[in-house]
Scaffold this active site. Structure first.
Site, PDB file in Angstrom:
ATOM      1  N   CYS A  17      29.744  19.260  30.920  1.00 13.76           N
ATOM      2  CA  CYS A  17      29.819  20.539  30.201  1.00 13.76           C
ATOM      3  C   CYS A  17      29.399  20.358  28.746  1.00 13.76           C
ATOM      4  O   CYS A  17      29.294  19.235  28.238  1.00 13.76           O
ATOM      5  CB  CYS A  17      31.235  21.123  30.296  1.00 13.76           C
ATOM      6  SG  CYS A  17      32.417  20.424  29.127  1.00 13.76           S
ATOM      7  N   CYS A  40      31.845  18.376  26.375  1.00 14.71           N
ATOM      8  CA  CYS A  40      31.800  16.927  26.563  1.00 14.71           C
ATOM      9  C   CYS A  40      30.532  16.326  25.952  1.00 14.71           C
ATOM     10  O   CYS A  40      30.561  15.226  25.408  1.00 14.71           O
ATOM     11  CB  CYS A  40      31.901  16.566  28.042  1.00 14.71           C
ATOM     12  SG  CYS A  40      33.568  16.850  28.687  1.00 14.71           S
ATOM     13  N   CYS A  53      38.312  17.672  30.686  1.00 16.87           N
ATOM     14  CA  CYS A  53      37.337  17.043  31.582  1.00 16.87           C
ATOM     15  C   CYS A  53      37.511  15.520  31.623  1.00 16.87           C
ATOM     16  O   CYS A  53      37.990  14.899  30.667  1.00 16.87           O
ATOM     17  CB  CYS A  53      35.918  17.331  31.108  1.00 16.87           C
ATOM     18  SG  CYS A  53      35.443  19.059  31.176  1.00 16.87           S
ATOM     19  N   ASN A  62      39.668  14.283  35.381  1.00 17.43           N
ATOM     20  CA  ASN A  62      40.045  15.588  34.805  1.00 17.43           C
ATOM     21  C   ASN A  62      41.537  15.835  35.025  1.00 17.43           C
ATOM     22  O   ASN A  62      42.124  15.421  36.023  1.00 17.43           O
ATOM     23  CB  ASN A  62      39.171  16.724  35.346  1.00 17.43           C
ATOM     24  CG  ASN A  62      39.130  16.826  36.852  1.00 17.43           C
ATOM     25  OD1 ASN A  62      39.220  15.829  37.561  1.00 17.43           O
ATOM     26  ND2 ASN A  62      38.989  18.041  37.348  1.00 17.43           N
ATOM     27  N   ILE A  63      42.128  16.498  34.044  1.00 19.44           N
ATOM     28  CA  ILE A  63      43.572  16.780  34.062  1.00 19.44           C
ATOM     29  C   ILE A  63      43.745  18.253  33.729  1.00 19.44           C
ATOM     30  O   ILE A  63      43.459  18.678  32.601  1.00 19.44           O
ATOM     31  CB  ILE A  63      44.314  15.906  33.032  1.00 19.44           C
ATOM     32  CG1 ILE A  63      44.025  14.416  33.276  1.00 19.44           C
ATOM     33  CG2 ILE A  63      45.822  16.181  33.105  1.00 19.44           C
ATOM     34  CD1 ILE A  63      44.532  13.497  32.162  1.00 19.44           C
ATOM     35  N   GLU A  64      44.175  19.011  34.733  1.00 19.79           N
ATOM     36  CA  GLU A  64      44.300  20.464  34.541  1.00 19.79           C
ATOM     37  C   GLU A  64      45.725  20.862  34.155  1.00 19.79           C
ATOM     38  O   GLU A  64      46.636  20.027  34.111  1.00 19.79           O
ATOM     39  CB  GLU A  64      43.833  21.176  35.819  1.00 19.79           C
ATOM     40  CG  GLU A  64      42.372  20.852  36.118  1.00 19.79           C
ATOM     41  CD  GLU A  64      41.801  21.572  37.318  1.00 19.79           C
ATOM     42  OE1 GLU A  64      42.571  22.135  38.123  1.00 19.79           O
ATOM     43  OE2 GLU A  64      40.559  21.566  37.456  1.00 19.79           O
ATOM     44  N   GLU A  95      35.259  13.245  31.400  1.00 21.09           N
ATOM     45  CA  GLU A  95      34.458  12.544  30.396  1.00 21.09           C
ATOM     46  C   GLU A  95      35.234  12.378  29.094  1.00 21.09           C
ATOM     47  O   GLU A  95      35.242  11.324  28.469  1.00 21.09           O
ATOM     48  CB  GLU A  95      33.170  13.322  30.089  1.00 21.09           C
ATOM     49  CG  GLU A  95      32.230  13.468  31.271  1.00 21.09           C
ATOM     50  CD  GLU A  95      32.429  14.757  32.042  1.00 21.09           C
ATOM     51  OE1 GLU A  95      33.591  15.105  32.335  1.00 21.09           O
ATOM     52  OE2 GLU A  95      31.421  15.412  32.351  1.00 21.09           O
TER      53      GLU A  95
HETATM   54  N1  THU Z   1      35.101  19.065  34.888  1.00 19.42           N
HETATM   55  C1  THU Z   1      35.000  17.762  34.471  1.00 19.42           C
HETATM   56  O1  THU Z   1      35.992  17.031  34.448  1.00 19.42           O
HETATM   57  N2  THU Z   1      33.782  17.328  34.070  1.00 19.42           N
HETATM   58  C2  THU Z   1      32.627  18.046  34.146  1.00 19.42           C
HETATM   59  O2  THU Z   1      31.583  17.540  33.775  1.00 19.42           O
HETATM   60  C3  THU Z   1      32.657  19.407  34.671  1.00 19.42           C
HETATM   61  C4  THU Z   1      33.996  19.993  34.871  1.00 19.42           C
HETATM   62  C5  THU Z   1      36.393  19.529  35.364  1.00 19.42           C
HETATM   63  C6  THU Z   1      37.100  20.512  34.479  1.00 19.42           C
HETATM   64  C7  THU Z   1      37.984  21.226  35.489  1.00 19.42           C
HETATM   65  O3  THU Z   1      39.172  20.466  35.672  1.00 19.42           O
HETATM   66  C8  THU Z   1      37.186  21.195  36.781  1.00 19.42           C
HETATM   67  O4  THU Z   1      36.231  20.162  36.608  1.00 19.42           O
HETATM   68  C9  THU Z   1      36.499  22.495  37.115  1.00 19.42           C
HETATM   69  O5  THU Z   1      35.752  22.960  36.042  1.00 19.42           O
END
Ligand code: THU
Length: 129
Positions: free
Chosen positions: A85, A88, A52, A41-43, A54
């Site tokens: 989520c 995804c 996300c 994941n990259i925020e 995925e």
């Molecule tokens: N996130 C994912 O990368 N995959 C998931 O299946 C659930 C959520 C990430 C998104 C965000 O960066 C962090 O988790 C919190 O929601």
């Protein structure tokens, strides 16, 4: 359990950029010819731009020309295996993923079919003539 995908997803998770949620996620996806692609994941400070793990894994595969994907594994440090989520799930459906390993870092898993994760989904075949 799919040891290769689990190891790849765990490794990718180390690159997670999650300074806001502090929730690191890793994913690995296998194309039908066996090639594996990974993502984390990259925020972003503009929270809604975060993506996300995925989708990063899937889009990496697509960007390399691998459109036929098969199996995906997602992992995070959760009590229960991590459930992807809704966004995804929709992207997984688009690229033909058939089964998904929901996992946690301890190795607990739940194997689910795409039809269980997203029943009655809106897929690309609807738009085919
Ligand atoms: N996130 C994912 O990368 N995959 C998931 O299946 C659930 C959520 C990430 C998104 C965000 O960066 C962090 O988790 C919190 O929601």
């Amino acid at each position: 359990m799919d040891q290769e995908l689990f190891a790849a997803a765990m490794s990718a998770r180390q690159n997670a950029y999650a300074p806001y949620s502090k929730f690191a996620v890793g994913a690995a996806v296998r194309a039908i010819d066996g090639t594996v692609f990974t993502g984390c994941n990259i925020e972003n400070a503009s929270y809604g731009l975060s993506i996300c793990a995925e989708r990063v894994a899937i889009f990496t595969a697509i960007s390399r020309g691998y459109f036929q994907l098969e199996v995906l594994c997602v992992v995070a440090d959760t009590a229960e295996p991590l459930a992807p989520c809704g966004a995804c799930r929709q992207v997984m459906l688009e690229f033909h993923i058939k089964e998904v390993w929901l996992m946690n870092c301890a190795g607990a898993y739940r194997k689910m079919k795409m039809t269980e994760l997203l029943p009655v989904g809106f897929g690309p075949e609807v738009l085919e003539k």
